[in-house]
Every structure is written in C-alpha cells, then in structure tokens.
Design a protein around this motif. Structure first.
Motif, PDB file in Angstrom:
ATOM      1  N   CYS A   1      -2.055   0.818   7.769  1.00 31.72           N
ATOM      2  CA  CYS A   1      -1.032  -0.154   7.134  1.00 31.72           C
ATOM      3  C   CYS A   1      -0.031  -0.771   7.950  1.00 31.72           C
ATOM      4  O   CYS A   1       0.422  -2.052   7.666  1.00 31.72           O
TER       5      CYS A   1
ATOM      6  N   THR B   1      -3.062   0.271 -10.637  1.00 32.68           N
ATOM      7  CA  THR B   1      -2.221  -0.141  -9.425  1.00 32.68           C
ATOM      8  C   THR B   1      -3.052  -1.056  -8.490  1.00 32.68           C
ATOM      9  O   THR B   1      -2.687  -1.248  -7.514  1.00 32.68           O
TER      10      THR B   1
ATOM     11  N   PRO C   1       1.029  -1.307   0.045  1.00 36.11           N
ATOM     12  CA  PRO C   1       0.004  -0.027  -0.082  1.00 36.11           C
ATOM     13  C   PRO C   1       1.073   1.195  -0.072  1.00 36.11           C
ATOM     14  O   PRO C   1       0.369   2.321  -0.704  1.00 36.11           O
TER      15      PRO C   1
ATOM     16  N   ILE D   1      -0.029   5.977  -7.512  1.00 34.50           N
ATOM     17  CA  ILE D   1      -0.987   6.858  -7.609  1.00 34.50           C
ATOM     18  C   ILE D   1      -0.914   8.180  -7.805  1.00 34.50           C
ATOM     19  O   ILE D   1      -1.251   8.794  -8.855  1.00 34.50           O
TER      20      ILE D   1
ATOM     21  N   PHE E   1      -6.143   4.160 -10.014  1.00 33.47           N
ATOM     22  CA  PHE E   1      -6.280   3.151  -8.895  1.00 33.47           C
ATOM     23  C   PHE E   1      -6.542   1.792  -9.865  1.00 33.47           C
ATOM     24  O   PHE E   1      -6.054   0.753  -9.237  1.00 33.47           O
TER      25      PHE E   1
ATOM     26  N   SER F   1      -5.621   3.578  -0.555  1.00 30.41           N
ATOM     27  CA  SER F   1      -4.560   2.539  -0.608  1.00 30.41           C
ATOM     28  C   SER F   1      -4.560   1.561   0.495  1.00 30.41           C
ATOM     29  O   SER F   1      -4.430   0.177   0.282  1.00 30.41           O
TER      30      SER F   1
ATOM     31  N   TYR G   1      -5.577  -2.424   0.230  1.00 27.91           N
ATOM     32  CA  TYR G   1      -4.521  -3.651   0.769  1.00 27.91           C
ATOM     33  C   TYR G   1      -5.579  -4.596   1.731  1.00 27.91           C
ATOM     34  O   TYR G   1      -5.312  -5.593   1.533  1.00 27.91           O
TER      35      TYR G   1
ATOM     36  N   ARG H   1       2.051   1.688  -3.599  1.00 25.72           N
ATOM     37  CA  ARG H   1       0.791   2.145  -4.502  1.00 25.72           C
ATOM     38  C   ARG H   1       0.584   3.695  -4.267  1.00 25.72           C
ATOM     39  O   ARG H   1       0.055   4.402  -5.049  1.00 25.72           O
ATOM     40  N   LYS H   2       0.757   4.076  -2.945  1.00 23.95           N
ATOM     41  CA  LYS H   2       0.544   5.502  -2.782  1.00 23.95           C
ATOM     42  C   LYS H   2       1.203   6.281  -3.869  1.00 23.95           C
ATOM     43  O   LYS H   2       0.841   7.373  -4.308  1.00 23.95           O
TER      44      LYS H   2
END
Length: 213
Positions: A104, A201, A11, A18, A198, A164, A168, A14-15
């Motif tokens: 996270c 990813t 995650p 994005i 999104f 994100s 996850y 991914r942040k």
C-alpha cells in the motif's frame, strides 16, 4: 457511537471499515479527502493521515494497524481477527499485514509521483516502488497458495489487509498484470469481494482539490 474518518479509495481506511463491520461494532462513517484544506483530520491526528477512529469520549486512535490492534484488544467479546491460542498463527497474520501495508505504501507513493508534471517525475523512484509492489505480491501469492484464507482456514486480519490492498490495485492501477501473473491470488481476491463487508466498502476514487505535488 464510534466515528471513523475515512477516504473512499484508502486501503488503510478500508481495513478498519471491514474489521468494524465483521466484528459488528456500530460506527458512524465520516468521509473526507485528507489532502484538501477543508479536512478536519489534523484535529484528531497530528500526522494528518486517515483513517482516524474517534471514541465516545472524543479521544482518537489513528494509524490503521494500531486501530485494528485497539479494537482487537478492547472488543474481546466479539469476533476475533487473530487466533487466540496460536501465537505462530497470530504472528504470521501480522507478517502478512506488514507486507500488505508495505505494498500500500509503495502504491500510494507511486500514485502521487505519477501526478507530477511531465519532466518532474523520477523514473528511478517509480521503478523502486514498483519493485516493492511486485515483491510484496509475490510473497502474498506464495503464502496464500490454494488456501481460502491465510491463517488456519479462518477469515481474519491477514485477509483484511491483503484483500484491501488488492482492491486498491484494481481501482488505482487497473493496468497492473498481477491477476494474470498470480491467478490463484486473483481467485482469492474475487472470493473475498463476495463477503458483505467487502461489498460495502468497495474503494472509489476521490477528486483532490488542492495541489499536493
């Protein structure tokens, strides 16, 4: 061109993916399993963590929150993820990011604790991580309410961070009941997943070859 070392389920990575996509900043994606002995991550981050953003001059920027601060400060002529003339809004976005990242952190700790053999897991430790997750989700749900985005009805940093971690959860903990507990948070997540950044990813599990617990 910038290069980003990433892991598909991460995650944190991914942040950044994005954010770079939304800002339309070109980058080359390098996918790794950071836990495996073959990883090149230690060459660029002394903490051996992903994501890592490698600049044109070979220098590296790491830790997702700092990478986002870096590109926000350096790329001022493209879409901004924080409101420029709203200090309180920017600070609130950062608060949302802190909570999302905390969720996270707890989820990652919980995931790896669950990889231990039977009899070696700490139920107390896992219960503590679950409380952090549930507390964080409760906060996100209260903050988003019926809004489309967290800050000023505009997509930004807070939505990247929250979206994100919710993505996850879907991948690593599909059994978690957050969508039933917070239906408006589930609606918010589903709407975000319709954005092209999104869709491009979507987190996917990776196989870890080396023993890590």
């Amino acid at each position: 061109m910038l290069r980003l070392i990433s892991a598909t389920p991460s995650p944190y990575a991914r942040k950044v993916r994005i954010a770079l996509t939304e800002k339309r900043i070109p980058f080359e994606l390098l996918t790794e399993v950071p836990w495996d002995s073959t990883t090149q991550t230690p060459q660029y981050n002394p903490l051996e963590k992903l994501p890592v953003l490698i600049l044109d001059n070979g220098k590296s920027v790491y830790e997702s929150h700092y990478i986002l601060e870096f590109i926000e400060a350096k790329y001022t002529d493209v879409m901004q993820l924080l409101p420029r003339n709203d200090v309180d809004g920017a600070l609130f976005a950062k608060q949302v990011e802190v909570v999302a990242d905390g969720i996270c952190d707890a989820l990652v700790l919980l995931f790896f604790e669950q990889q231990r053999e039977d009899g070696k897991r700490s139920e107390e430790w896992m219960a503590r991580q679950r409380r952090k997750v549930d507390g964080g989700l409760k906060a996100l749900a209260a903050w988003i309410g019926d809004k489309k985005f967290f800050v000023n009805d505009t997509f930004g940093l807070a939505d990247i961070a929250a979206g994100s971690v919710l993505g996850y959860l879907k991948v690593r903990f599909p059994e978690h009941s957050w969508r039933e507990t917070y239906p408006h948070l589930a609606r918010y997540s589903e709407d975000l997943e319709e954005r092209q950044s999104f869709k491009d990813t979507v987190p996917r599990p990776q196989t870890i070859s080396d023993k890590i617990v």
